[in-house]
Design an enzyme around this catalytic site. Structure first.
Site, PDB file in Angstrom:
ATOM      1  N   HIS A 127     -13.130 -30.706  27.259  1.00 20.44           N
ATOM      2  CA  HIS A 127     -14.254 -30.008  27.902  1.00 20.44           C
ATOM      3  C   HIS A 127     -15.099 -29.372  26.791  1.00 20.44           C
ATOM      4  CE1 HIS A 127     -16.610 -28.346  30.976  1.00 20.44           C
ATOM      5  NE2 HIS A 127     -15.772 -27.515  31.554  1.00 20.44           N
ATOM      6  N   ASP A 239      -7.047 -20.667  31.819  1.00 20.04           N
ATOM      7  CA  ASP A 239      -7.640 -21.750  32.615  1.00 20.04           C
ATOM      8  C   ASP A 239      -6.681 -21.980  33.785  1.00 20.04           C
ATOM      9  OD1 ASP A 239      -8.918 -24.073  33.513  1.00 20.04           O
ATOM     10  OD2 ASP A 239      -8.273 -25.330  31.833  1.00 20.04           O
ATOM     11  N   CYS A 279     -12.523 -19.904  31.885  1.00 20.71           N
ATOM     12  CA  CYS A 279     -13.613 -20.880  32.042  1.00 20.71           C
ATOM     13  C   CYS A 279     -14.079 -20.959  33.484  1.00 20.71           C
ATOM     14  CB  CYS A 279     -13.186 -22.239  31.516  1.00 20.71           C
ATOM     15  SG  CYS A 279     -11.705 -22.902  32.302  1.00 20.71           S
TER      16      CYS A 279
HETATM   17  N1   CP Z   1     -15.858 -24.159  33.901  1.00 20.60           N
HETATM   18  C1   CP Z   1     -16.366 -25.212  34.541  1.00 20.60           C
HETATM   19  O1   CP Z   1     -16.548 -26.298  33.983  1.00 20.60           O
HETATM   20  O2   CP Z   1     -16.668 -24.969  35.843  1.00 20.60           O
HETATM   21  P1   CP Z   1     -17.071 -26.065  36.916  1.00 20.60           P
HETATM   22  O3   CP Z   1     -15.868 -26.918  37.170  1.00 20.60           O
HETATM   23  O4   CP Z   1     -17.492 -25.270  38.124  1.00 20.60           O
HETATM   24  O5   CP Z   1     -18.201 -26.901  36.375  1.00 20.60           O
HETATM   25  N1  NVA Z   2      -8.647 -27.627  33.201  1.00 19.62           N
HETATM   26  C1  NVA Z   2      -9.551 -27.476  34.310  1.00 19.62           C
HETATM   27  C2  NVA Z   2     -10.896 -27.013  33.847  1.00 19.62           C
HETATM   28  C3  NVA Z   2     -11.858 -26.696  34.953  1.00 19.62           C
HETATM   29  C4  NVA Z   2     -13.207 -26.286  34.449  1.00 19.62           C
HETATM   30  C5  NVA Z   2      -9.661 -28.784  35.066  1.00 19.62           C
HETATM   31  O1  NVA Z   2      -9.737 -29.829  34.425  1.00 19.62           O
HETATM   32  O2  NVA Z   2      -9.669 -28.755  36.298  1.00 19.62           O
END
Ligand code: CP
Ligand code: NVA
Length: 320
Positions: A127, A239, A279
């Site tokens: 990410h 997270d 996040c």
């Molecule tokens: N943190 C983040 O990426 O949030 P969303 O999944 O809402 O885009």
């Molecule tokens: N690790 C999480 C991040 C969400 C923004 C996911 O992949 O769902």
């Protein structure tokens, strides 16, 4: 042609270049340049999103572009049209693409076959946009660079968000402690890609509860003891315990990660004035408790807002 597919592929100088341009986008939101005027960008998403979707849609529009949101299930991709064919079609019509999906290989293939700037808006592996925002948010509040600081990630250290943190630690020179049960430590392969040169095959040391490595100009520590991991941390970060795509493992994960919560006890172990970030989305009572979430809401929601300003800096860097 620049893409942002993985922080592994972004140099420290380019990260700094992106981060350095964020304040101007933030301060001049209504007045900054519109380098994408006349362009059309698409967001192609196979997973849910609030922050990433809205920050890119608003950000791209404020930079002058028209924006299409394509739910991957609504286009032929969802019925099995290959990525490479989709990419070759869209690359002839669009000026840039922002993709949220499962396999990292799919964003790599899209970038290769579309021939247009492509952003990884989250895959199972990484990410990158989130971590650039987190670093900006930390530095903005701290008034100094993250280099030399201690970042403690608490929770599922084998998912996408901590992987991007690992690449950033190695490039920008900070200490990343990953507090998690061994089953949720990042793979030796990921650690090697992040720049760990020493023997990082912790799977060959079954009893080890702590591993500490030099990674590029930074340090990566894997540690089961969450309290030790929090000691004198400058940033406590968490997270979700159940990432998108892992729902079938939810019950097991909730059991395994139950001790890995950011809460008042952990904050008390960290440096006075520690920043607490998430996040988002947050699941109160799981990876963070309600009181800690509310006590640090200003930081956490500034972090969310900063997604907008940092997405612009990323796109500006790509099209420069
Ligand atoms: N943190 C983040 O990426 O949030 P969303 O999944 O809402 O885009
Ligand atoms: N690790 C999480 C991040 C969400 C923004 C996911 O992949 O769902």
């Amino acid at each position: 042609m620049k893409h942002l597919l993985s922080l592994e592929a972004v140099s420290a100088a380019d990260m700094r270049d992106i981060l350095d341009s964020v304040p101007a986008f933030k301060a001049g939101r209504a007045t900054h340049a519109r380098p994408l005027a006349g362009q059309t960008w698409a967001l192609i998403f196979s997973k849910s999103s609030t922050r990433t979707r809205v920050s890119f849609e608003v950000g791209l529009r404020e930079m002058g572009a028209d924006v299409l949101f394509l739910n991957a299930n609504d286009i032929q991709l969802g019925r099995g049209e290959p990525i490479r064919d989709t990419a070759r079609v869209l690359g002839r019509m669009l000026h840039g693409a922002v993709i949220r999906t499962f396999a990292q290989a799919d964003v790599v293939e899209f970038a290769r076959f579309s021939g247009i700037p492509t952003v990884n808006a989250l895959t199972d592996d990484e990410h990158p946009c989130q971590i650039l925002t987190d670093i900006h948010t930390f530095e903005e509040a701290a008034g100094e660079r993250i280099t030399g600081k201690v970042v403690t990630f608490v929770g599922d250290a084998a998912c996408n968000v901590p992987a991007s943190w690992a690449f950033a630690a190695a490039k920008l020179g900070f200490e990343l402690r990953m507090a998690a049960p061994r089953a949720y430590w990042p793979s030796p392969g990921l650690l090697r890609r992040a720049g760990v040169a020493s023997d990082c095959d912790w799977t060959a040391r079954p009893g080890a509860v702590t591993e500490r490595y030099t990674a590029g100009s930074g340090v990566i520590e894997l540690i089961e003891d969450v309290r030790l991991a929090a000691r004198r941390a400058d940033l406590l970060y968490t997270d979700v315990w159940v990432s998108m795509g892992k729902e079938a493992e939810a019950a097991q994960r909730l059991r395994d990660l139950a001790g890995y919560q950011v809460n008042a006890e952990l904050v008390a172990m960290a440096k006075p004035g520690v920043q607490v970030m998430h996040c988002l989305p947050a699941y109160r009572g799981k990876e963070i408790d309600d009181a800690t979430m509310e006590a640090h809401a200003d930081t956490i929601f500034t972090e969310a807002e900063n997604r907008l300003h940092v997405q612009k800096a990323i796109v500006a860097w790509m099209v420069r």
